[in-house]
Motif scaffolding. Structure first.
Motif, PDB file in Angstrom:
ATOM      1  N   GLU A 113       0.834  -1.201   0.000  1.00 51.26           N
ATOM      2  CA  GLU A 113       0.000   0.000   0.000  1.00 51.26           C
ATOM      3  C   GLU A 113       0.868   1.250   0.000  1.00 51.26           C
ATOM      4  O   GLU A 113       1.830   1.355   0.764  1.00 51.26           O
ATOM      5  CB  GLU A 113      -0.923   0.024   1.218  1.00 51.26           C
ATOM      6  N   VAL A 114       0.518   2.197  -0.863  1.00 57.88           N
ATOM      7  CA  VAL A 114       1.195   3.483  -0.965  1.00 57.88           C
ATOM      8  C   VAL A 114       0.185   4.569  -0.633  1.00 57.88           C
ATOM      9  O   VAL A 114      -0.945   4.548  -1.138  1.00 57.88           O
ATOM     10  CB  VAL A 114       1.763   3.703  -2.377  1.00 57.88           C
ATOM     11  N   THR A 115       0.561   5.507   0.231  1.00 56.01           N
ATOM     12  CA  THR A 115      -0.348   6.570   0.635  1.00 56.01           C
ATOM     13  C   THR A 115       0.384   7.916   0.627  1.00 56.01           C
ATOM     14  O   THR A 115       1.593   7.982   0.428  1.00 56.01           O
ATOM     15  CB  THR A 115      -0.904   6.336   2.053  1.00 56.01           C
ATOM     16  N   ALA A 148      20.787  10.700   3.258  1.00 51.38           N
ATOM     17  CA  ALA A 148      20.390  10.478   1.868  1.00 51.38           C
ATOM     18  C   ALA A 148      19.448  11.608   1.475  1.00 51.38           C
ATOM     19  O   ALA A 148      18.951  12.352   2.324  1.00 51.38           O
ATOM     20  CB  ALA A 148      19.708   9.123   1.713  1.00 51.38           C
ATOM     21  N   LEU A 149      19.188  11.720   0.176  1.00 47.51           N
ATOM     22  CA  LEU A 149      18.372  12.815  -0.334  1.00 47.51           C
ATOM     23  C   LEU A 149      16.984  12.313  -0.721  1.00 47.51           C
ATOM     24  O   LEU A 149      16.845  11.261  -1.354  1.00 47.51           O
ATOM     25  CB  LEU A 149      19.049  13.448  -1.544  1.00 47.51           C
ATOM     26  N   THR A 150      15.974  13.086  -0.350  1.00 39.28           N
ATOM     27  CA  THR A 150      14.596  12.729  -0.659  1.00 39.28           C
ATOM     28  C   THR A 150      13.837  13.953  -1.168  1.00 39.28           C
ATOM     29  O   THR A 150      14.229  15.091  -0.933  1.00 39.28           O
ATOM     30  CB  THR A 150      13.845  12.177   0.563  1.00 39.28           C
ATOM     31  N   ALA A 151      12.730  13.668  -1.834  1.00 40.87           N
ATOM     32  CA  ALA A 151      11.772  14.689  -2.271  1.00 40.87           C
ATOM     33  C   ALA A 151      10.569  13.931  -2.801  1.00 40.87           C
ATOM     34  O   ALA A 151      10.538  13.547  -3.963  1.00 40.87           O
ATOM     35  CB  ALA A 151      12.364  15.596  -3.343  1.00 40.87           C
ATOM     36  N   HIS A 152       9.589  13.694  -1.941  1.00 38.86           N
ATOM     37  CA  HIS A 152       8.453  12.891  -2.407  1.00 38.86           C
ATOM     38  C   HIS A 152       7.181  13.258  -1.651  1.00 38.86           C
ATOM     39  O   HIS A 152       7.218  13.691  -0.504  1.00 38.86           O
ATOM     40  CB  HIS A 152       8.740  11.391  -2.259  1.00 38.86           C
ATOM     41  N   LYS A 153       6.051  13.043  -2.343  1.00 32.01           N
ATOM     42  CA  LYS A 153       4.745  13.392  -1.798  1.00 32.01           C
ATOM     43  C   LYS A 153       3.978  12.185  -1.279  1.00 32.01           C
ATOM     44  O   LYS A 153       2.918  12.328  -0.687  1.00 32.01           O
ATOM     45  CB  LYS A 153       3.922  14.101  -2.884  1.00 32.01           C
ATOM     46  N   GLU A 154       4.499  10.969  -1.546  1.00 31.63           N
ATOM     47  CA  GLU A 154       3.836   9.739  -1.132  1.00 31.63           C
ATOM     48  C   GLU A 154       4.885   8.776  -0.606  1.00 31.63           C
ATOM     49  O   GLU A 154       6.093   8.986  -0.793  1.00 31.63           O
ATOM     50  CB  GLU A 154       3.091   9.110  -2.308  1.00 31.63           C
ATOM     51  N   GLY A 155       4.437   7.729   0.071  1.00 32.18           N
ATOM     52  CA  GLY A 155       5.378   6.754   0.599  1.00 32.18           C
ATOM     53  C   GLY A 155       4.693   5.427   0.853  1.00 32.18           C
ATOM     54  O   GLY A 155       3.464   5.315   0.817  1.00 32.18           O
ATOM     55  N   VAL A 156       5.504   4.413   1.129  1.00 34.58           N
ATOM     56  CA  VAL A 156       4.983   3.075   1.380  1.00 34.58           C
ATOM     57  C   VAL A 156       4.382   3.019   2.783  1.00 34.58           C
ATOM     58  O   VAL A 156       5.026   3.369   3.764  1.00 34.58           O
ATOM     59  CB  VAL A 156       6.098   2.025   1.241  1.00 34.58           C
ATOM     60  N   ASP A 157       3.149   2.572   2.857  1.00 36.09           N
ATOM     61  CA  ASP A 157       2.473   2.409   4.141  1.00 36.09           C
ATOM     62  C   ASP A 157       2.501   0.948   4.583  1.00 36.09           C
ATOM     63  O   ASP A 157       2.661   0.660   5.766  1.00 36.09           O
ATOM     64  CB  ASP A 157       1.023   2.898   4.041  1.00 36.09           C
ATOM     65  N   THR A 158       2.353   0.027   3.634  1.00 35.71           N
ATOM     66  CA  THR A 158       2.385  -1.412   3.923  1.00 35.71           C
ATOM     67  C   THR A 158       3.261  -2.095   2.892  1.00 35.71           C
ATOM     68  O   THR A 158       3.062  -1.933   1.689  1.00 35.71           O
ATOM     69  CB  THR A 158       0.975  -2.020   3.864  1.00 35.71           C
TER      70      THR A 158
END
Length: 241
Positions: A113-115, A148-158
């Motif tokens: 799941e991605v949220t 580390a470098l990040t830039a994101h609007k969603e992520g792994v929930d499950t």
């Protein structure tokens, strides 16, 4: 030996070309050793599993959690092609490393799941390895905690069923995992130097990842970050597979 391939999911050609160079440099690969395939411009070839021994997927302004009604035909095709490869890699028929946008596509394809519950601001974040990472072929030699470098609007929930969590973080609990023996996914970007990342930030300055007026302050934090560990994952990927 069959080459590896960088699979582009970015419509912005300048950013895509720079991302390819970042991957190639981090992997210490010649151009003949890391080919390029633009998924935005052309569908994944039918013989992908036979043509390449492994692939890396970078970032994109696309989000898998975008409402289906807002996705373009190109985005749907890109996600379908990457989902196909996620299954091939999870089943061991090809090696794959999905990063940033790619982790969302792979996770959803494999039943996770991605949220929008775990976004991260543009810039450096602290990643912590799990106990399971100690014996992993790619992450086993890394420091227990690193930037580390990040830039994101969603992520792994499950996580997908059977996936092994390899790295976590405070804001985003799934930073890296392995599914099967040959599929890896990272939420963070393992490939760019600080300078390359600030140049990518300039391309997406008005895309909602950060306030445009904050560019200079964020760029300063990026350039000050120690980024020795993430590229080691890519070198290990190229050597292992």
């Amino acid at each position: 030996m069959r080459p590896l391939v960088y699979l582009c999911a970015r419509p912005q050609q300048g950013a895509a070309a720079a991302e390819y160079e970042s991957f190639r440099t981090a992997m210490r690969a010649e151009e003949a050793e890391l080919e390029r395939w633009d998924l935005v411009a052309a569908p994944l070839p039918a013989d992908a599993v036979d043509r390449w021994r492994g692939f890396v997927v970078g970032g994109s302004p696309f989000n898998v959690t975008d409402p289906e009604s807002t996705k373009t035909d190109i985005q749907r095709r890109v996600e379908a092609d990457l989902a196909r490869l996620a299954h091939e890699a999870a089943d061991g028929r090809i090696a794959g490393l999905f990063t940033c946008y790619g982790i969302g596509v792979a996770t959803r394809a494999l039943g996770g799941e991605v949220t929008r519950a775990h976004p991260e601001d543009t810039g450096p974040t602290v990643v912590s390895l799990t106990a399971e990472a100690a014996s992993d072929p790619l992450l086993g030699g890394l420091a227990d905690r690193f930037e580390a470098l990040t830039a994101h609007k969603e992520g792994v929930d499950t996580l997908p069923r059977g996936a092994v969590l390899l790295a976590t973080g405070d804001a985003c609990p799934v930073q890296a995992y392995r599914a099967g023996e040959r599929l890896y996914a990272t939420q963070f970007h393992p490939e760019p130097t600080g300078r390359a990342f600030t140049e990518r930030m300039a391309v997406y300055r008005d895309d909602g990842y950060f306030a445009a007026s904050d560019y200079d302050a964020i760029a300063a934090r990026v350039l000050a970050a120690s980024l020795s560990e993430p590229p080691r994952i890519l070198r290990a990927f190229a050597q292992t597979f």
